[in-house]
Scaffold this motif. Structure first.
Motif, PDB file in Angstrom:
ATOM      1  N   GLU A  27      10.712 -48.444  -4.950  1.00  0.00           N
ATOM      2  CA  GLU A  27      10.394 -48.197  -3.541  1.00  0.00           C
ATOM      3  C   GLU A  27       9.373 -47.079  -3.397  1.00  0.00           C
ATOM      4  N   ALA A  28       9.567 -46.038  -4.212  1.00  0.00           N
ATOM      5  CA  ALA A  28       8.626 -44.918  -4.142  1.00  0.00           C
ATOM      6  C   ALA A  28       7.222 -45.390  -4.511  1.00  0.00           C
ATOM      7  N   ASN A  29       7.114 -46.229  -5.531  1.00  0.00           N
ATOM      8  CA  ASN A  29       5.802 -46.745  -5.932  1.00  0.00           C
ATOM      9  C   ASN A  29       5.173 -47.587  -4.830  1.00  0.00           C
ATOM     10  N   VAL A  30       5.997 -48.439  -4.190  1.00  0.00           N
ATOM     11  CA  VAL A  30       5.480 -49.255  -3.085  1.00  0.00           C
ATOM     12  C   VAL A  30       5.034 -48.366  -1.930  1.00  0.00           C
ATOM     13  N   ILE A  31       5.854 -47.384  -1.635  1.00  0.00           N
ATOM     14  CA  ILE A  31       5.533 -46.485  -0.520  1.00  0.00           C
ATOM     15  C   ILE A  31       4.259 -45.702  -0.815  1.00  0.00           C
ATOM     16  N   ALA A  67       8.898 -37.956   1.735  1.00  0.00           N
ATOM     17  CA  ALA A  67      10.166 -37.505   2.313  1.00  0.00           C
ATOM     18  C   ALA A  67      11.281 -38.511   1.997  1.00  0.00           C
ATOM     19  N   SER A  68      10.969 -39.804   2.137  1.00  0.00           N
ATOM     20  CA  SER A  68      11.965 -40.838   1.808  1.00  0.00           C
ATOM     21  C   SER A  68      12.326 -40.811   0.332  1.00  0.00           C
ATOM     22  N   ALA A  69      11.322 -40.655  -0.514  1.00  0.00           N
ATOM     23  CA  ALA A  69      11.570 -40.611  -1.955  1.00  0.00           C
ATOM     24  C   ALA A  69      12.450 -39.422  -2.313  1.00  0.00           C
ATOM     25  N   ARG A  70      12.183 -38.286  -1.696  1.00  0.00           N
ATOM     26  CA  ARG A  70      13.013 -37.095  -1.956  1.00  0.00           C
ATOM     27  C   ARG A  70      14.470 -37.335  -1.549  1.00  0.00           C
ATOM     28  N   ALA A  71      14.658 -37.959  -0.383  1.00  0.00           N
ATOM     29  CA  ALA A  71      16.022 -38.228   0.086  1.00  0.00           C
ATOM     30  C   ALA A  71      16.753 -39.153  -0.888  1.00  0.00           C
ATOM     31  N   ILE A  72      16.046 -40.157  -1.366  1.00  0.00           N
ATOM     32  CA  ILE A  72      16.666 -41.086  -2.330  1.00  0.00           C
ATOM     33  C   ILE A  72      17.000 -40.360  -3.630  1.00  0.00           C
ATOM     34  N   ASN A  94      -2.921 -46.576   3.696  1.00  0.00           N
ATOM     35  CA  ASN A  94      -2.858 -46.385   5.142  1.00  0.00           C
ATOM     36  C   ASN A  94      -3.189 -44.976   5.639  1.00  0.00           C
ATOM     37  N   ALA A  95      -3.083 -43.938   4.816  1.00  0.00           N
ATOM     38  CA  ALA A  95      -3.508 -42.614   5.254  1.00  0.00           C
ATOM     39  C   ALA A  95      -2.536 -41.547   4.814  1.00  0.00           C
ATOM     40  N   ASP A  96      -2.927 -40.308   5.068  1.00  0.00           N
ATOM     41  CA  ASP A  96      -2.137 -39.158   4.646  1.00  0.00           C
ATOM     42  C   ASP A  96      -0.792 -39.062   5.370  1.00  0.00           C
ATOM     43  N   VAL A  97      -0.701 -39.501   6.601  1.00  0.00           N
ATOM     44  CA  VAL A  97       0.549 -39.434   7.373  1.00  0.00           C
ATOM     45  C   VAL A  97       1.614 -40.304   6.700  1.00  0.00           C
ATOM     46  N   ILE A  98       1.210 -41.480   6.297  1.00  0.00           N
ATOM     47  CA  ILE A  98       2.163 -42.370   5.638  1.00  0.00           C
ATOM     48  C   ILE A  98       2.596 -41.782   4.286  1.00  0.00           C
ATOM     49  N   VAL A  99       1.681 -41.114   3.604  1.00  0.00           N
ATOM     50  CA  VAL A  99       2.013 -40.483   2.316  1.00  0.00           C
ATOM     51  C   VAL A  99       3.118 -39.445   2.520  1.00  0.00           C
ATOM     52  N   LYS A 100       2.985 -38.639   3.556  1.00  0.00           N
ATOM     53  CA  LYS A 100       4.001 -37.609   3.818  1.00  0.00           C
ATOM     54  C   LYS A 100       5.365 -38.238   4.115  1.00  0.00           C
TER      55      LYS A 100
END
Length: 152
Positions: free
Chosen positions: A81-85, A102-107, A92-98
């Motif tokens: 998931e982290a790789n896909v994200i 955050a999602s990867a960290r939570a996981i 898509n841009a820096d906002v999506i990267v941030k």
């Protein structure tokens, strides 16, 4: 017990002394048999308790394996998931990267928590097994009685 000497009489030893000694030895044998029965009973209880702990250990070990596999699966899924994200974020841009980070960290935090819980369960099991090992080590079995002493 030591050597026992009986007074000699006309047709052998003093019957009353011999009878008294046999009664004394019989009483000692009965007392020792009762102790042996008690020790055997206690040993049976400890063996049952040991079997129960082993069963609990096997159950918990199975649960640990399941949780470890789940943690590995979650880690693998999280990595995918982290790789896909990350790829989507790059597209898509820096906002999506941030948001992705955050999602990867939570996981990863959840994966870490699962790992810690697994470690705690393992430590509890080790402590329980140590207690059982100590109980078994402290159990004393009575020494064997030489029954030839009664024949003399």
């Amino acid at each position: 017990m030591g050597d026992v000497k009986f007074d000699t009489m006309r047709n052998g030893y003093n019957r009353y002394q011999v009878d008294d000694k046999v009664a004394q030895l019989t009483s000692e044998v009965e007392t020792l048999q009762k102790k042996l029965d008690l020790y055997v009973s206690r040993l049976d209880e400890v063996e049952k308790q040991s079997a129960s702990y082993k069963e609990k250990y096997l159950t918990l070990a199975g649960e640990i394996r399941i949780k470890e596999k789940a943690a590995e699966d979650i880690a693998r899924i999280a990595l995918k998931e982290a790789n896909v994200i990350v790829q989507t974020a790059n597209d898509n841009a820096d906002v999506i990267v941030k948001e992705a980070l955050a999602s990867a960290r939570a996981i990863l935090i959840e994966v870490n928590k699962l790992g810690e819980e697994t470690g705690e369960i393992k430590q509890r099991m080790i402590k329980e097994l140590d207690k059982l090992d100590q109980a078994l080590s402290e159990f004393e079995v009575p020494r064997k009685i030489d029954l030839n002493l009664l024949e003399e």
